[in-house]
Design a protein around this motif. Structure first.
Motif, PDB file in Angstrom:
ATOM      1  N   PHE A 140      -6.285  44.848 -68.018  1.00  0.00           N
ATOM      2  CA  PHE A 140      -5.229  44.048 -67.856  1.00  0.00           C
ATOM      3  C   PHE A 140      -5.351  43.034 -68.742  1.00  0.00           C
ATOM      4  N   ALA A 141      -3.846  42.861 -69.384  1.00  0.00           N
ATOM      5  CA  ALA A 141      -3.677  41.923 -70.346  1.00  0.00           C
ATOM      6  C   ALA A 141      -3.556  40.335 -69.302  1.00  0.00           C
ATOM      7  N   ARG A 142      -3.585  39.557 -69.985  1.00  0.00           N
ATOM      8  CA  ARG A 142      -3.696  38.208 -69.528  1.00  0.00           C
ATOM      9  C   ARG A 142      -2.110  37.916 -68.538  1.00  0.00           C
ATOM     10  N   ARG A 143      -1.231  38.116 -69.507  1.00  0.00           N
ATOM     11  CA  ARG A 143       0.352  38.100 -69.132  1.00  0.00           C
ATOM     12  C   ARG A 143       0.531  38.895 -67.794  1.00  0.00           C
ATOM     13  N   GLN A 144      -0.066  40.047 -67.774  1.00  0.00           N
ATOM     14  CA  GLN A 144       0.395  40.958 -66.797  1.00  0.00           C
ATOM     15  C   GLN A 144      -0.484  40.492 -65.406  1.00  0.00           C
ATOM     16  N   PHE A 145      -1.820  39.962 -65.737  1.00  0.00           N
ATOM     17  CA  PHE A 145      -2.751  39.480 -64.505  1.00  0.00           C
ATOM     18  C   PHE A 145      -1.960  38.363 -64.039  1.00  0.00           C
ATOM     19  N   ASP A 146      -1.349  37.304 -64.909  1.00  0.00           N
ATOM     20  CA  ASP A 146      -0.834  36.100 -64.339  1.00  0.00           C
ATOM     21  C   ASP A 146       0.389  36.236 -63.732  1.00  0.00           C
ATOM     22  N   LEU A 147       1.233  37.319 -64.016  1.00  0.00           N
ATOM     23  CA  LEU A 147       2.607  37.626 -63.321  1.00  0.00           C
ATOM     24  C   LEU A 147       2.249  38.152 -61.877  1.00  0.00           C
ATOM     25  N   LEU A 148       1.184  39.166 -61.794  1.00  0.00           N
ATOM     26  CA  LEU A 148       0.716  39.487 -60.583  1.00  0.00           C
ATOM     27  C   LEU A 148       0.193  38.429 -59.471  1.00  0.00           C
ATOM     28  N   ALA A 149      -0.572  37.835 -60.144  1.00  0.00           N
ATOM     29  CA  ALA A 149      -1.058  36.470 -59.396  1.00  0.00           C
ATOM     30  C   ALA A 149       0.124  35.792 -58.929  1.00  0.00           C
ATOM     31  N   ASP A 150       0.995  35.442 -59.587  1.00  0.00           N
ATOM     32  CA  ASP A 150       2.127  34.647 -59.163  1.00  0.00           C
ATOM     33  C   ASP A 150       2.865  35.185 -58.115  1.00  0.00           C
ATOM     34  N   ASP A 151       3.075  36.414 -58.457  1.00  0.00           N
ATOM     35  CA  ASP A 151       3.694  37.143 -57.037  1.00  0.00           C
ATOM     36  C   ASP A 151       2.992  37.160 -55.968  1.00  0.00           C
ATOM     37  N   ALA A 152       1.567  37.097 -55.973  1.00  0.00           N
ATOM     38  CA  ALA A 152       0.664  37.299 -54.715  1.00  0.00           C
ATOM     39  C   ALA A 152       0.582  35.733 -54.024  1.00  0.00           C
ATOM     40  N   GLN A 153       0.946  34.683 -54.885  1.00  0.00           N
ATOM     41  CA  GLN A 153       0.885  33.179 -54.503  1.00  0.00           C
ATOM     42  C   GLN A 153       2.178  32.845 -53.856  1.00  0.00           C
ATOM     43  N   HIS A 202     -14.609  34.041 -66.513  1.00  0.00           N
ATOM     44  CA  HIS A 202     -16.022  34.423 -66.637  1.00  0.00           C
ATOM     45  C   HIS A 202     -15.941  35.911 -67.269  1.00  0.00           C
ATOM     46  N   CYS A 203     -15.089  36.562 -67.190  1.00  0.00           N
ATOM     47  CA  CYS A 203     -15.124  38.261 -67.562  1.00  0.00           C
ATOM     48  C   CYS A 203     -13.996  38.482 -68.536  1.00  0.00           C
ATOM     49  N   GLY A 204     -13.380  37.712 -68.949  1.00  0.00           N
ATOM     50  CA  GLY A 204     -12.182  37.904 -70.018  1.00  0.00           C
ATOM     51  C   GLY A 204     -12.723  38.477 -71.256  1.00  0.00           C
ATOM     52  N   ARG A 205     -12.067  39.208 -72.154  1.00  0.00           N
ATOM     53  CA  ARG A 205     -12.298  39.814 -73.252  1.00  0.00           C
ATOM     54  C   ARG A 205     -11.444  39.164 -74.267  1.00  0.00           C
ATOM     55  N   ILE A 206     -11.704  39.022 -75.691  1.00  0.00           N
ATOM     56  CA  ILE A 206     -10.831  38.616 -76.813  1.00  0.00           C
ATOM     57  C   ILE A 206     -10.314  37.129 -76.389  1.00  0.00           C
ATOM     58  N   GLU A 207     -11.081  36.320 -76.280  1.00  0.00           N
ATOM     59  CA  GLU A 207     -10.663  34.992 -75.970  1.00  0.00           C
ATOM     60  C   GLU A 207      -9.854  34.881 -74.624  1.00  0.00           C
ATOM     61  N   GLY A 208     -10.014  35.775 -73.860  1.00  0.00           N
ATOM     62  CA  GLY A 208      -9.500  35.819 -72.221  1.00  0.00           C
ATOM     63  C   GLY A 208      -8.215  36.533 -72.330  1.00  0.00           C
ATOM     64  N   GLN A 209      -7.741  37.084 -73.389  1.00  0.00           N
ATOM     65  CA  GLN A 209      -6.300  37.874 -73.587  1.00  0.00           C
ATOM     66  C   GLN A 209      -6.420  39.241 -72.646  1.00  0.00           C
ATOM     67  N   PHE A 210      -7.805  39.621 -72.641  1.00  0.00           N
ATOM     68  CA  PHE A 210      -7.698  40.874 -71.733  1.00  0.00           C
ATOM     69  C   PHE A 210      -8.810  40.933 -70.714  1.00  0.00           C
ATOM     70  N   THR A 211      -9.073  41.570 -69.898  1.00  0.00           N
ATOM     71  CA  THR A 211      -9.910  41.837 -68.855  1.00  0.00           C
ATOM     72  C   THR A 211     -10.044  43.182 -68.595  1.00  0.00           C
ATOM     73  N   ASP A 212     -11.413  43.838 -68.767  1.00  0.00           N
ATOM     74  CA  ASP A 212     -11.402  45.216 -68.329  1.00  0.00           C
ATOM     75  C   ASP A 212     -12.322  45.311 -67.018  1.00  0.00           C
ATOM     76  N   GLN A 262     -12.937  54.906 -75.901  1.00  0.00           N
ATOM     77  CA  GLN A 262     -13.415  54.260 -77.180  1.00  0.00           C
ATOM     78  C   GLN A 262     -12.790  52.678 -76.950  1.00  0.00           C
ATOM     79  N   ASP A 263     -11.809  52.403 -76.312  1.00  0.00           N
ATOM     80  CA  ASP A 263     -10.865  51.373 -76.241  1.00  0.00           C
ATOM     81  C   ASP A 263     -11.142  50.157 -75.303  1.00  0.00           C
ATOM     82  N   ILE A 264     -12.383  50.236 -74.826  1.00  0.00           N
ATOM     83  CA  ILE A 264     -12.856  49.037 -73.718  1.00  0.00           C
ATOM     84  C   ILE A 264     -13.029  48.011 -74.383  1.00  0.00           C
ATOM     85  N   PRO A 265     -12.567  46.847 -74.275  1.00  0.00           N
ATOM     86  CA  PRO A 265     -12.862  45.681 -74.942  1.00  0.00           C
ATOM     87  C   PRO A 265     -14.269  45.162 -74.975  1.00  0.00           C
TER      88      PRO A 265
END
Length: 440
Positions: free
Chosen positions: A215-228, A248-258, A422-425
């Protein structure tokens, strides 16, 4: 040449291609597998196996071997998201997935390769429309400071999908975090994925589909906004919970989470636990790894004293207990017997097979014999004493054991399948060191 052509051209795997390719294998005395990545970064692997050697059943064993060898190709096909698929093919795929999902057969969704391919593709590529059942990441230090959580909490969210999956009510539960992210928590999302591949290569067919999903941070944040902010099933702490996952588990400075997207079971499941119903658990399950010699002998003379003429219920009980205990050995996850033992339940209330979910505490880090989890001498294990095994599972294990000299093993097949991703952060999902311990 036909076998080579079919596999080399397999950009999207279809049931017909699988069937034709398997037929080629059955007609050959010597089996040659070329697995080509179609130019998508998957390494080319060639395995040559003489399946005419003594000990092979020319048809049954070759079919099982073909099933195992074709697994990496199926995984690759599910991972490739081909947007050029014709509308007619998408409609046909949906109809097939619908038939699988609604089938009353316990194993159709798990064992049918086309069902599994479509399930995996859905979990990895279908658009997530909403999330709920959000668990934050909670560290031991935070728990010690008063934060409320279960003993180990690596976070997670239930995901709903848009389009056809929504019509079938197909859901997934996404689990983030690796063991290195939280040193005091023993759960690891890669263990869910590895356990799923072990299950399917060996033909257990009791683990729902599991794929990595980022998940990209932007996508995750939008889903969280909807849930809230939504009016139904609102979670007033959704943003805060998701932020703990990203922190705790973000990758590439928190931009992605696998993490691992685990398929929601197509049938109802029930927890078998002494805390829920002690008598029910005692009747349905027996734990092999802590059995005394007297208990082993009693079971050998009673519930495991079965043959092909025994009642089907008695055979089912014995073999299901072999399945679940053997899977615990292969995944080094004996803790599941305490709180993660589930069984499928039919519409009529009848119990079906055990189903293996919550595999995130599985691990492949050491020789089980050095920790006393299995005996030094395999002949001392209750499995050897009872000597009752599901035929297909036993044959697959024996086939792989006999082919180790050809550098073909369960660990190598799992590695080959997981090399697709091969593309897992956060890095490789399964290492050669883990494969070595799995193959011991």
């Amino acid at each position: 040449p036909l076998c080579y052509y079919l596999l080399a051209r397999m950009e999207r795997t279809h049931l017909l291609a699988f069937s034709l390719f398997a037929l080629c294998f059955l007609l050959l005395g010597n089996l040659v597998l070329f697995y080509r990545g179609g130019g998508r970064g998957v390494p080319v692997v060639q395995v040559t196996l003489d399946v005419s050697r003594p000990g092979f059943d020319h048809l049954d064993d070759q079919q099982m071997l073909t099933d195992m060898l074709m697994w990496p190709a199926l995984v690759h096909s599910a991972h490739v998201n081909d947007i050029e698929v014709p509308i007619e093919q998408r409609d046909a795929d949906f109809q097939y997935l619908q038939d699988c999902w609604n089938d009353k057969d316990w194993f159709r969704m798990y064992a049918d390769p086309q069902c599994m391919l479509l399930w995996m593709r859905t979990l990895e590529h279908a658009t997530v429309s909403s999330i709920d059942n959000i668990l934050p990441v909670v560290t031991k230090q935070e728990r010690d400071s008063g934060a409320s959580s279960k003993p180990q909490q690596n976070g997670g969210v239930r995901c709903m999908f848009q389009g056809a999956p929504e019509n079938l009510e197909i859901k997934g539960y996404w689990k983030p975090c690796r063991a290195a992210d939280l040193s005091t928590n023993n759960e690891d999302f890669t263990s869910e994925i590895i356990s799923f591949h072990i299950d399917h290569i060996l033909g257990f067919y009791r683990t729902p589909a599991v794929v990595p999903r980022v998940f990209a941070r932007r996508q995750f944040d939008l889903l969280a906004d909807d849930a809230q902010t939504r009016t139904v099933d609102q979670d007033p702490e959704a943003r805060e919970k998701i932020q703990t996952v990203e922190h705790h588990c973000g990758r590439i400075e928190g931009q992605f989470t696998d993490g691992a997207m685990v398929g929601w079971s197509p049938k109802e499941i029930q927890l078998i636990s002494k805390h829920v119903d002690r008598q029910q658990k005692a009747e349905m399950f027996v734990k092999f790894n802590s059995m005394t010699e007297d208990e082993m002998n009693d079971l050998k003379d009673s519930k495991f004293n079965i043959n092909e003429d025994s009642d089907i219920e008695d055979i089912h009980w014995a073999l299901e207990n072999v399945y679940v205990n053997l899977f615990a050995i292969l995944t080094n996850n004996f803790g599941r017997f305490g709180h993660n033992l589930f069984i499928q339940v039919g519409e009529d209330g009848n119990f079906g097979p055990f189903v293996f979910i919550d595999n995130d505490r599985s691990k492949w880090k050491y020789d089980l014999r050095t920790k006393g989890k299995v005996p030094e001498n395999p002949a001392d294990h209750p499995l050897a004493s009872f000597c009752k095994f599901p035929k297909q599972l036993a044959r697959r294990l024996l086939l792989l054991e006999s082919l180790k000299r050809d550098n073909l093993s369960l660990g190598n097949l799992v590695r080959l399948a997981l090399n697709t991703y091969q593309d897992i952060p956060s890095g490789p999902l399964f290492t050669s060191e883990q494969a070595k311990f799995l193959d011991l």
